[in-house]
Design a protein around this motif. Structure first.
Motif, PDB file in Angstrom:
ATOM      1  N   TRP A 183      -9.539 -29.666  22.854  1.00 39.17           N
ATOM      2  CA  TRP A 183      -9.371 -30.675  23.906  1.00 39.17           C
ATOM      3  C   TRP A 183      -7.965 -31.252  23.897  1.00 39.17           C
ATOM      4  CZ3 TRP A 183      -8.240 -35.947  23.642  1.00 39.17           C
ATOM      5  CH2 TRP A 183      -8.346 -36.638  24.845  1.00 39.17           C
ATOM      6  N   LEU A 184      -7.408 -31.525  22.734  1.00 34.00           N
ATOM      7  CA  LEU A 184      -6.106 -32.169  22.638  1.00 34.00           C
ATOM      8  C   LEU A 184      -4.999 -31.294  23.205  1.00 34.00           C
ATOM      9  CD1 LEU A 184      -5.020 -34.874  21.554  1.00 34.00           C
ATOM     10  CD2 LEU A 184      -4.453 -33.692  19.431  1.00 34.00           C
ATOM     11  N   PHE A 185      -5.155 -29.975  23.113  1.00 38.94           N
ATOM     12  CA  PHE A 185      -4.131 -29.046  23.590  1.00 38.94           C
ATOM     13  C   PHE A 185      -4.546 -28.320  24.864  1.00 38.94           C
ATOM     14  CE2 PHE A 185      -4.058 -28.625  18.795  1.00 38.94           C
ATOM     15  CZ  PHE A 185      -3.111 -29.622  18.619  1.00 38.94           C
ATOM     16  N   SER A 218     -25.395 -23.975  10.526  1.00 41.72           N
ATOM     17  CA  SER A 218     -25.660 -25.380  10.832  1.00 41.72           C
ATOM     18  C   SER A 218     -24.691 -25.914  11.881  1.00 41.72           C
ATOM     19  CB  SER A 218     -25.528 -26.232   9.562  1.00 41.72           C
ATOM     20  OG  SER A 218     -24.173 -26.393   9.182  1.00 41.72           O
ATOM     21  N   TYR A 219     -23.677 -25.121  12.212  1.00 40.61           N
ATOM     22  CA  TYR A 219     -22.599 -25.599  13.079  1.00 40.61           C
ATOM     23  C   TYR A 219     -22.908 -25.309  14.545  1.00 40.61           C
ATOM     24  CZ  TYR A 219     -17.967 -25.720  15.281  1.00 40.61           C
ATOM     25  OH  TYR A 219     -16.907 -25.972  16.115  1.00 40.61           O
ATOM     26  N   LEU A 220     -22.874 -26.353  15.347  1.00 41.67           N
ATOM     27  CA  LEU A 220     -22.976 -26.218  16.799  1.00 41.67           C
ATOM     28  C   LEU A 220     -21.622 -26.596  17.390  1.00 41.67           C
ATOM     29  CD1 LEU A 220     -26.477 -27.854  17.395  1.00 41.67           C
ATOM     30  CD2 LEU A 220     -25.926 -25.429  17.525  1.00 41.67           C
ATOM     31  N   CYS A 221     -20.958 -25.630  18.036  1.00 39.28           N
ATOM     32  CA  CYS A 221     -19.584 -25.861  18.469  1.00 39.28           C
ATOM     33  C   CYS A 221     -19.490 -26.787  19.668  1.00 39.28           C
ATOM     34  CB  CYS A 221     -18.905 -24.531  18.796  1.00 39.28           C
ATOM     35  SG  CYS A 221     -19.595 -23.675  20.232  1.00 39.28           S
ATOM     36  N   CYS A 222     -20.510 -26.770  20.523  1.00 35.41           N
ATOM     37  CA  CYS A 222     -20.433 -27.491  21.793  1.00 35.41           C
ATOM     38  C   CYS A 222     -21.133 -28.842  21.692  1.00 35.41           C
ATOM     39  CB  CYS A 222     -21.070 -26.677  22.926  1.00 35.41           C
ATOM     40  SG  CYS A 222     -20.393 -25.016  23.096  1.00 35.41           S
ATOM     41  N   GLU A 234     -18.629 -36.990  26.493  1.00 35.38           N
ATOM     42  CA  GLU A 234     -17.331 -37.674  26.519  1.00 35.38           C
ATOM     43  C   GLU A 234     -16.184 -36.675  26.662  1.00 35.38           C
ATOM     44  OE1 GLU A 234     -14.905 -41.004  23.848  1.00 35.38           O
ATOM     45  OE2 GLU A 234     -16.848 -40.220  23.190  1.00 35.38           O
ATOM     46  N   ASP A 235     -15.236 -37.011  27.568  1.00 40.37           N
ATOM     47  CA  ASP A 235     -14.031 -36.213  27.816  1.00 40.37           C
ATOM     48  C   ASP A 235     -14.325 -34.833  28.410  1.00 40.37           C
ATOM     49  OD1 ASP A 235     -12.309 -38.205  26.800  1.00 40.37           O
ATOM     50  OD2 ASP A 235     -12.684 -37.522  24.758  1.00 40.37           O
ATOM     51  N   GLU A 236     -15.541 -34.627  28.923  1.00 37.19           N
ATOM     52  CA  GLU A 236     -15.878 -33.350  29.542  1.00 37.19           C
ATOM     53  C   GLU A 236     -16.597 -33.593  30.867  1.00 37.19           C
ATOM     54  OE1 GLU A 236     -17.923 -30.631  26.984  1.00 37.19           O
ATOM     55  OE2 GLU A 236     -16.679 -31.097  25.247  1.00 37.19           O
ATOM     56  N   VAL A 237     -16.674 -32.547  31.669  1.00 36.97           N
ATOM     57  CA  VAL A 237     -17.402 -32.636  32.933  1.00 36.97           C
ATOM     58  C   VAL A 237     -18.907 -32.583  32.686  1.00 36.97           C
ATOM     59  CG1 VAL A 237     -17.716 -31.571  35.204  1.00 36.97           C
ATOM     60  CG2 VAL A 237     -15.466 -31.536  34.117  1.00 36.97           C
ATOM     61  N   ASN A 238     -19.284 -31.957  31.577  1.00 46.45           N
ATOM     62  CA  ASN A 238     -20.700 -31.713  31.288  1.00 46.45           C
ATOM     63  C   ASN A 238     -21.521 -32.992  31.267  1.00 46.45           C
ATOM     64  OD1 ASN A 238     -18.801 -29.843  29.930  1.00 46.45           O
ATOM     65  ND2 ASN A 238     -20.651 -28.676  29.513  1.00 46.45           N
ATOM     66  N   LEU A 258     -27.002 -39.689  21.967  1.00 48.61           N
ATOM     67  CA  LEU A 258     -27.800 -40.387  22.991  1.00 48.61           C
ATOM     68  C   LEU A 258     -27.313 -41.814  23.191  1.00 48.61           C
ATOM     69  CD1 LEU A 258     -31.359 -39.230  21.804  1.00 48.61           C
ATOM     70  CD2 LEU A 258     -29.960 -38.219  23.619  1.00 48.61           C
ATOM     71  N   LYS A 259     -26.083 -42.107  22.785  1.00 46.05           N
ATOM     72  CA  LYS A 259     -25.623 -43.493  22.753  1.00 46.05           C
ATOM     73  C   LYS A 259     -25.420 -44.105  24.137  1.00 46.05           C
ATOM     74  CE  LYS A 259     -20.787 -42.091  22.091  1.00 46.05           C
ATOM     75  NZ  LYS A 259     -19.643 -42.149  21.153  1.00 46.05           N
ATOM     76  N   SER A 260     -25.245 -43.300  25.145  1.00 50.20           N
ATOM     77  CA  SER A 260     -25.040 -43.864  26.489  1.00 50.20           C
ATOM     78  C   SER A 260     -25.971 -43.228  27.513  1.00 50.20           C
ATOM     79  CB  SER A 260     -23.578 -43.675  26.920  1.00 50.20           C
ATOM     80  OG  SER A 260     -23.228 -42.308  26.926  1.00 50.20           O
TER      81      SER A 260
END
Length: 650
Positions: A311-313, A464-468, A594-598, A644-646
């Motif tokens: 995201w930063l780049f 255990s890793y979920l990238c998205c 956050e920071d995505e269209v999704n 689920l914070k928002s």
């Protein structure tokens, strides 16, 4: 004094040029630059003994300078009697072997094959002002006449701005005639003191008349801006024209950036001069709020290989944030492309040092040292493990990259959209304690997954890793199934539409031990990649259907909850989609990523299942505690309740 015509069509009028030179007087007018700007190219193709015809000579000093340099067999023609009289008076005594005649270049009186070279500086551009039939016919007569008076092996040198219709006319007519076509870009697009104010670069088209030989490959070449470099051979006239247009686009971007210190982000690709493949992508980001000091005008940020999608780049918002943080008024991000060799950070700096200065902001102090920055201090590691082709999605690669710090990732990238990671898995060193690794039945597939990304270090996949972030939110949404929440051992039937590398399906299978997971994937190549490179295996609780996801869903009874990753930038269309879903699912929770269209939609078939935010977060916390079992890896950055914070009801 205004010497420009009211409309471009006047350029093709002999009356306009008569008036122009009468008002201009004897002061030379150097259309598109003078001898100093053009001599490096001209002397490659015009030899001292050549008979040279200069069409539309005007009162340019170009012929005089060529004569003084030893090319003295020059015939100059122009439709303006005024300018021909002036030039004869100016040169009769000093340059007796050079002639000036009033003549129309579209119908000369010279014999066939009389010249070894024809030089045209701006005349075709002045004639070919538009694409009307009459204008095109006049241009055709000019170019046909050029071909008639040239000997075989002779060269037509046309200096032009190469506007789209001029470019097409030149390249098409001569390539169809079997001529060799070679294009040079003049190093200085607007020469100082020449009166030229064009932001577009100037090109010299060199058309060589050759005998047509069936089966012999046609020569279509773009010459490098650096005269010491290699030419690029093009496969078709359209490829050659595209290269000209790319250089024009770059020149316009340069012109804009050189005049502004507060531009919106500008992105452009730089190609390898030999292969023509993209080698670098530039993103130019201005931060006008930064206080301007001598040392913070301009800097270059090299994005390490494999991290250009972060995201930063990889996002404009991220790059703007980073640019503001590092404290330079203009920051040039440089992304490195796969399939291109890069030796070191120092080698990249050396290669780019001249090119990046062309994109420097206005007001950059002379001799200002430009700093090169990076994340981690090196160019990163990217190893292509496999290349394949999907009949549905085209070419793809499986590659291992180093992320931030010591993290490594395996990615599936479809080359039709290289900046999007289709699937990603995290790689762990194989010395991870054995109690934290699950044994695999398929040893051949495990060996594939254990390929090295660095010499001497072997890695295994971390399931255990979920990238998205949207995958994490989807797992959190499973806490909506029951109150106070689903348990890992509870019977759970899950349908996953779209397999990718299989990480989401594998996570549910491995952490929800009572689950029966079915995945639907339309592309057989994706299933093959998941098995060979992402550790995906089938058993009695994990199945895959090769089918269209929508068709498969339509065959199922609508029960339980429907979790949808909605990616839609059109607010009207998004509202329409949600209204359609509401017809089946009365209760819809939505969580924006956050920071995505999704946006993740949790769709419930019964409105009575409504719960407030605190209840949802408590269910998620309870589920997470039960998922963290001894002996199983857990990504500590993944906190179910935070996903689920928002959440809101729509």
């Amino acid at each position: 004094m205004n010497l420009l015509p009211r409309s471009s069509k006047e350029f093709s009028s002999s009356q306009y040029w008569e008036q122009f030179f009468r008002r201009r007087g004897e002061r030379a007018f150097e259309w598109y630059g003078g001898y100093l700007e053009l001599c490096a190219v001209l002397h490659k193709y015009i030899k001292p003994k050549d008979k040279v015809l200069v069409v539309g000579c005007g009162n340019s000093e170009l012929s005089e300078r060529l004569y003084d340099a030893g090319c003295q067999n020059l015939a100059n023609i122009d439709v303006s009697e005024v300018v021909i009289r002036q030039m004869n008076e100016r040169n009769a005594n000093q340059r007796p072997n050079m002639t000036y005649q009033v003549m129309d270049a579209t119908k000369t009186t010279f014999s066939d094959s009389h010249f070894q070279a024809v030089l045209d500086k701006g005349t075709l551009d002045a004639i070919l002002t538009d694409t009307e039939a009459g204008t095109l016919e006049t241009a055709t007569r000019l170019l046909t006449e050029v071909g008639r008076v040239l000997q075989c092996g002779g060269r037509y040198l046309c200096v032009s701005l190469a506007q789209a219709h001029v470019l097409e006319k030149l390249v098409t007519q001569f390539s169809q005639g079997g001529w060799m076509v070679r294009i040079h870009q003049v190093s200085e697009s607007s020469s100082k003191g020449s009166g030229s104010q064009f932001p577009l670069p100037v090109f010299v088209f060199v058309m060589t008349k050759v005998k047509e030989m069936p089966g012999f490959p046609q020569v279509l070449e773009m010459m490098p801006e650096d005269e010491g470099g290699k030419s690029v051979r093009c496969g078709s006239p359209s490829d050659l024209m595209d290269m000209v247009k790319e250089r024009q686009s770059y020149a316009l971007i340069r012109s804009h950036l050189n005049q502004n210190h507060n531009s919106p982000e500008v992105s452009l690709d730089l190609c390898d001069g030999v292969s023509g493949k993209t080698r670098y992508t530039f993103h130019v980001v201005d931060s006008p709020s930064i206080r301007l000091l001598p040392a913070n005008h301009f800097a270059i940020f090299i994005i390490p290989q494999g991290r250009e999608t972060e995201w930063l780049f990889g996002s404009e918002t991220g790059r703007r944030q980073l640019a503001g943080n590092v404290g330079f008024r203009r920051l040039l991000f440089v992304a490195l492309h796969r399939d291109q060799p890069y030796e070191s950070m120092e080698a990249i700096q050396s290669e780019l040092s001249a090119k990046v200065l062309e994109l420097a902001p206005p007001g950059l102090p002379d001799n200002q040292q430009i700093p090169f920055l990076s994340a981690g201090g090196d160019i990163g590691i990217r190893t292509v493990q496999y290349r394949g082709r999907s009949e549905m999605s085209g070419e793809y690669v499986v590659e291992d990259v180093r992320g931030d710090g010591t993290s490594y990732f395996r990615r599936l990238i479809f080359l039709s959209n290289q900046n999007v990671v289709q699937s990603e898995a995290r790689l762990l060193p194989s010395n991870t304690p054995s109690g934290q690794k699950k044994k695999r039945k398929d040893k051949k597939k495990q060996q594939k997954a254990n390929d090295k990304v660095e010499p001497g270090i072997t890695h295994v996949l971390d399931k255990s890793y979920l990238c998205c972030e949207h995958h994490k939110a989807m797992i959190s949404g499973l806490s909506l199934l029951h109150n106070p929440g689903v348990t890992p051992d509870q019977h759970l039937s899950v349908l996953v539409v779209g397999l990718g590398g299989g990480s989401l399906s594998l996570f549910i299978h491995d952490y929800f031990l009572g689950s029966l997971v079915e995945a639907v994937e339309i592309d057989p190549a994706v299933l093959d990649v998941a098995g060979r490179w992402f550790g995906f295996t089938l058993d009695n609780r994990l199945k895959v259907h090769l089918a269209d996801g929508l068709d498969h869903i339509n065959e199922l009874a609508q029960k339980g909850i429907f979790i949808l990753n909605l990616v839609c930038r059109d607010p009207v269309l998004k509202k329409k989609v949600i209204n359609t879903i509401h017809e089946v699912f009365p209760l819809i929770y939505v969580q924006k990523i956050e920071d995505e269209v999704n946006e993740i939609l949790f769709c419930c078939p019964v409105s009575g299942q409504r719960r407030d935010l605190s209840e949802l977060k408590e269910s998620a916390r309870s589920l997470e505690k039960q998922l963290k079992r001894p002996g199983m890896l857990w990504d500590e950055t993944f906190v179910l309740a935070d996903m689920l914070k928002s959440v809101q009801i729509v």
